[in-house]
Enzyme design. Structure first.
Site, PDB file in Angstrom:
ATOM      1  N   VAL A  61     -15.545 -38.907   4.408  1.00  0.00           N
ATOM      2  CA  VAL A  61     -15.116 -37.601   4.929  1.00  0.00           C
ATOM      3  C   VAL A  61     -16.156 -36.496   4.738  1.00  0.00           C
ATOM      4  O   VAL A  61     -16.020 -35.425   5.332  1.00  0.00           O
ATOM      5  CB  VAL A  61     -13.764 -37.147   4.313  1.00  0.00           C
ATOM      6  CG1 VAL A  61     -12.644 -38.079   4.721  1.00  0.00           C
ATOM      7  CG2 VAL A  61     -13.849 -37.008   2.792  1.00  0.00           C
ATOM      8  N   ASN A  88      -6.182 -36.819   3.468  1.00  0.00           N
ATOM      9  CA  ASN A  88      -5.680 -37.330   2.194  1.00  0.00           C
ATOM     10  C   ASN A  88      -6.792 -37.708   1.210  1.00  0.00           C
ATOM     11  O   ASN A  88      -6.595 -37.635   0.000  1.00  0.00           O
ATOM     12  CB  ASN A  88      -4.788 -38.550   2.489  1.00  0.00           C
ATOM     13  CG  ASN A  88      -4.466 -39.331   1.244  1.00  0.00           C
ATOM     14  OD1 ASN A  88      -3.642 -38.930   0.430  1.00  0.00           O
ATOM     15  ND2 ASN A  88      -5.132 -40.471   1.076  1.00  0.00           N
ATOM     16  N   SER A 140      -1.972 -29.911  -4.048  1.00  0.00           N
ATOM     17  CA  SER A 140      -1.568 -30.445  -5.353  1.00  0.00           C
ATOM     18  C   SER A 140      -0.900 -29.339  -6.153  1.00  0.00           C
ATOM     19  O   SER A 140      -1.196 -28.153  -5.961  1.00  0.00           O
ATOM     20  CB  SER A 140      -2.808 -30.932  -6.100  1.00  0.00           C
ATOM     21  OG  SER A 140      -2.514 -31.090  -7.475  1.00  0.00           O
ATOM     22  N   TYR A 153     -11.407 -29.596  -9.708  1.00  0.00           N
ATOM     23  CA  TYR A 153     -10.418 -30.308  -8.889  1.00  0.00           C
ATOM     24  C   TYR A 153      -9.343 -29.326  -8.407  1.00  0.00           C
ATOM     25  O   TYR A 153      -9.064 -29.222  -7.209  1.00  0.00           O
ATOM     26  CB  TYR A 153      -9.777 -31.453  -9.690  1.00  0.00           C
ATOM     27  CG  TYR A 153      -8.638 -32.117  -8.953  1.00  0.00           C
ATOM     28  CD1 TYR A 153      -8.883 -33.062  -7.955  1.00  0.00           C
ATOM     29  CD2 TYR A 153      -7.310 -31.776  -9.220  1.00  0.00           C
ATOM     30  CE1 TYR A 153      -7.840 -33.644  -7.251  1.00  0.00           C
ATOM     31  CE2 TYR A 153      -6.265 -32.357  -8.525  1.00  0.00           C
ATOM     32  CZ  TYR A 153      -6.527 -33.294  -7.543  1.00  0.00           C
ATOM     33  OH  TYR A 153      -5.495 -33.874  -6.844  1.00  0.00           O
ATOM     34  N   ALA A 155      -9.443 -26.134  -8.252  1.00  0.00           N
ATOM     35  CA  ALA A 155     -10.008 -25.103  -7.372  1.00  0.00           C
ATOM     36  C   ALA A 155     -10.173 -25.616  -5.945  1.00  0.00           C
ATOM     37  O   ALA A 155      -9.967 -24.874  -4.979  1.00  0.00           O
ATOM     38  CB  ALA A 155     -11.348 -24.630  -7.932  1.00  0.00           C
ATOM     39  N   LYS A 157      -8.224 -27.612  -4.533  1.00  0.00           N
ATOM     40  CA  LYS A 157      -6.879 -27.621  -3.937  1.00  0.00           C
ATOM     41  C   LYS A 157      -6.408 -26.196  -3.598  1.00  0.00           C
ATOM     42  O   LYS A 157      -5.674 -25.996  -2.647  1.00  0.00           O
ATOM     43  CB  LYS A 157      -5.892 -28.335  -4.869  1.00  0.00           C
ATOM     44  CG  LYS A 157      -6.231 -29.814  -5.095  1.00  0.00           C
ATOM     45  CD  LYS A 157      -6.221 -30.619  -3.796  1.00  0.00           C
ATOM     46  CE  LYS A 157      -6.554 -32.076  -3.991  1.00  0.00           C
ATOM     47  NZ  LYS A 157      -6.524 -32.870  -2.769  1.00  0.00           N
TER      48      LYS A 157
END
Ligand SMILES: NC(=O)c1ccc[n+]([C@@H]2O[C@H](COP(=O)([O-])OP(=O)(O)OC[C@H]3O[C@@H](n4cnc5c(N)ncnc54)[C@H](O)[C@@H]3O)[C@@H](O)[C@H]2O)c1
Length: 262
Positions: A61, A88, A140, A153, A155, A157
């Site tokens: 991605v 995802n 999340s 992580y 941040a 989200k």
């Protein structure tokens, strides 16, 4: 009429795999993409052996060119329909911020955030050409309040949340809705061996099936009187997001400080 279609990244394992199986069982043509060739082959077998339809392919991605190519290939099978794009693919690296090498911070940003931007941008012409198309982003519960030991992580989200809210407004004129799923910790490879203040205090309770069911439900037509963008998954995430909406900032901080044992 051609069957509805869904394009899922990070589909070789965990939530992505469970979501691919769920949509395939419901009659969708599934585009399942990942960097894990073995996991994709196993998913392909699981879907086709039960009469489902799936197209699999390698998609990192973080590579905009690969996005263009995979979407074009999928479109050739999908009769010009892209009903649902599910962003995802993601990685999580837990640990103290200052002890994490810069490459690890960068990789989380590249996959969890840039991947969503590149993919959603590349998918736009296909989404626009499909009536009532939807983008589902894996956000999340770590985007409710900044999480110690999951700093970058969480941040990423927060950033996914921003993209979701803004694009849902901007693309309404094209009849494209953009939604965010908000699970707390889920029992997948991502959380295996992860031990932080919040994983210890709240536990890892959700299954990949809980989340894939919630994703599927979020894409169903709704009789709701209002337009829903955020979908907390599970009782804990629902309670935390509701609490943070109504409690003052100092109290939200205090709750998070206690939950993260800081
Ligand atoms: N597991 C949790 O506790 C949890 C909680 C909330 C949100 N989420 C989010 O849900 C999503 C899926 O997580 P999961 O728990 O199923 O994780 P997982 O580790 O089980 O699966 C992630 C998949 O993404 C793939 N992937 C990794 N890097 C990629 C890349 N560059 N390009 C394409 N694919 C790539 C992996 O190969 C793997 O198949 C992630 O966005 C994650 O942040 C997970």
């Amino acid at each position: 009429m051609s069957s509805p279609t869904v394009f899922i990244t990070g589909a070789a394992a965990g939530i992505g795999r469970s979501t691919a199986l769920k949509f395939a069982r419901s009659g969708y043509l599934v585009g399942a993409y990942d960097i894990d060739e073995t996991g994709l082959a196993s998913l392909n077998k699981a879907i086709t052996s039960t009469g489902g339809r799936v197209v699999t392919g390698i998609l990192d991605v973080t590579d905009p060119k690969q996005w263009e190519e995979r979407l074009k290939e999928f479109d050739a099978e999908a009769n010009g329909r892209l009903d649902v794009l599910i962003n995802n693919a993601g990685i999580l690296v837990a640990g103290r911020f200052e002890e994490m090498p810069i490459e690890v911070h960068k990789r989380q940003i590249d996959i969890n955030f840039n991947g969503v931007v590149y993919g959603t941008l590349a998918a736009f012409p296909y989404l626009k050409a499909t009536r009532g198309a939807q983008v589902i982003n894996l956000c999340s519960a770590s985007a409710i309040y900044g999480q110690p030991e999951l700093v970058t992580y969480g941040a990423t989200k927060f950033a996914v949340r921003g993209v979701t809210e803004a694009l849902d407004l901007e693309w309404a004129e094209y009849d494209i809705s953009v939604k965010a799923m908000w699970p707390l910790f889920v029992q997948t490879a991502m959380t295996q061996g992860v031990s932080t203040g919040t994983t210890n205090s709240l536990g890892i309770k959700l299954t990949a099936e809980d989340v894939s069911q919630a994703i599927f439900d979020a894409t169903r037509p709704s009789k709701r009187l209002y337009h829903k963008v955020h979908f907390p998954v599970g009782i804990q995430s629902k309670a935390l997001s509701l609490g943070s909406r109504f409690s003052p900032a100092w109290l939200t901080r205090e709750v998070n400080r206690r939950l993260s044992h800081k």
